[in-house]
Scaffold this motif. Structure first.
Motif, mmCIF file in Angstrom:
data_model
loop_
_atom_site.group_PDB
_atom_site.id
_atom_site.type_symbol
_atom_site.label_atom_id
_atom_site.label_comp_id
_atom_site.label_asym_id
_atom_site.label_seq_id
_atom_site.Cartn_x
_atom_site.Cartn_y
_atom_site.Cartn_z
ATOM 1 N N LEU A 1 2.157 -7.185 0.126
ATOM 2 C CA LEU A 1 2.559 -6.976 -1.384
ATOM 3 C C LEU A 1 0.823 -7.177 -2.242
ATOM 4 C CD1 LEU A 1 5.313 -9.456 -2.405
ATOM 5 C CD2 LEU A 1 5.502 -6.474 -2.276
ATOM 6 N N SER A 2 -0.083 -7.453 -1.049
ATOM 7 C CA SER A 2 -0.957 -7.530 -2.159
ATOM 8 C C SER A 2 -1.761 -6.722 -1.718
ATOM 9 C CB SER A 2 -2.451 -7.335 0.168
ATOM 10 O OG SER A 2 -1.601 -9.287 0.659
ATOM 11 N N ASN A 3 -2.991 -6.971 -2.852
ATOM 12 C CA ASN A 3 -3.603 -5.587 -3.074
ATOM 13 C C ASN A 3 -5.077 -5.406 -2.676
ATOM 14 O OD1 ASN A 3 -4.978 -7.964 -4.090
ATOM 15 N ND2 ASN A 3 -4.346 -7.521 -7.009
ATOM 16 N N THR A 4 -5.327 -6.196 -2.170
ATOM 17 C CA THR A 4 -6.616 -6.522 -1.108
ATOM 18 C C THR A 4 -6.574 -6.366 0.231
ATOM 19 O OG1 THR A 4 -9.141 -7.869 -0.853
ATOM 20 C CG2 THR A 4 -6.675 -9.097 -1.214
ATOM 21 N N PRO A 5 -7.348 -5.924 1.299
ATOM 22 C CA PRO A 5 -7.075 -5.498 2.893
ATOM 23 C C PRO A 5 -6.761 -7.195 2.608
ATOM 24 C CG PRO A 5 -9.289 -4.546 2.287
ATOM 25 C CD PRO A 5 -8.638 -5.531 0.455
ATOM 26 N N LYS B 1 -2.286 1.574 0.126
ATOM 27 C CA LYS B 1 -2.186 2.297 -0.543
ATOM 28 C C LYS B 1 -1.585 2.972 -1.677
ATOM 29 C CE LYS B 1 -7.208 1.178 -1.628
ATOM 30 N NZ LYS B 1 -6.992 0.277 -2.715
ATOM 31 N N LYS B 2 -0.057 2.774 -0.330
ATOM 32 C CA LYS B 2 1.304 3.591 -0.825
ATOM 33 C C LYS B 2 2.187 3.065 -0.380
ATOM 34 C CE LYS B 2 -1.006 7.367 0.606
ATOM 35 N NZ LYS B 2 -1.027 8.909 1.825
ATOM 36 N N GLU B 3 3.304 3.091 -0.933
ATOM 37 C CA GLU B 3 4.769 2.742 0.014
ATOM 38 C C GLU B 3 4.475 2.539 0.845
ATOM 39 O OE1 GLU B 3 7.800 -0.586 -1.356
ATOM 40 O OE2 GLU B 3 6.439 -0.149 -2.598
#
Length: 170
Positions: free
Chosen positions: A79-83, A133-135
């Motif tokens: 659920l992260s928005n960073t690597p 980047k995508k589900e």
């Protein structure tokens, strides 16, 4: 007089609705800052488990068992928005009527065809710089393999398996 009012009212209404109305407009710039988020969820048999799950297995001596990763097995969801870098560990040996060494429990896959690797009681890196980047990229399957030594007492064995994620240094 009444007749005059009846004539003037419709004219007044038409005048009011045909007269342009001038209003004020304003432009406001808005800045939104989205903080970095590092979060994973462990899914075991399709159910969210937080960051850990308990493997419970009925085993026979000398048996080899595999739990394929996927909706019916183990998955990790980012659920992260960073690597992130993803790690795994076990709490210890499998406990039951006897003890099965943790080295007999192995993991593989993680969506990158990671080879079978024995679990340890220390966090071990399993996926580096994971970016979703995508589900479809946010959920990866994890295969679990167990080899039961010969002469091990049959029965139910358990172990708790943990995952953590940290922001990748890339």
């Amino acid at each position: 007089m009444g007749r005059l009012i009846k004539t003037l009212v419709p004219a007044l209404v038409i005048f009011l609705f045909s007269t342009p109305v001038y209003g004020a407009t304003a432009v406001q710039n808005v800045t939104v800052t989205v903080p970095e988020s590092v979060e994973i969820v462990v899914l075991w048999n399709g159910t969210e488990q937080g960051d850990a799950f308990t493997l419970t297995a009925m085993v026979q001596p000398g048996g080899d068992y595999i739990w394929q990763g996927g909706p019916e097995g183990l998955q990790i969801k980012s659920l992260s928005n960073t690597p992130i870098d993803l790690y795994i560990k076990a709490e210890g040996n499998l406990q039951g009527p006897e003890t099965i060494p943790i080295e007999n429990l192995k993991y593989s896959n993680y969506g990158i065809n990671l080879p079978e690797t024995p679990l340890t009681t220390r966090y071990t890196l399993v996926r580096k710089n994971w970016t979703a980047k995508k589900e479809i990229e946010a959920v990866v399957p994890v295969d679990i393999h167990l080899t039961v030594p010969p002469f091990t007492a049959p029965g139910e064995y358990r172990v708790r398996v943990y995952h953590i994620a940290v922001k990748s240094d890339q």
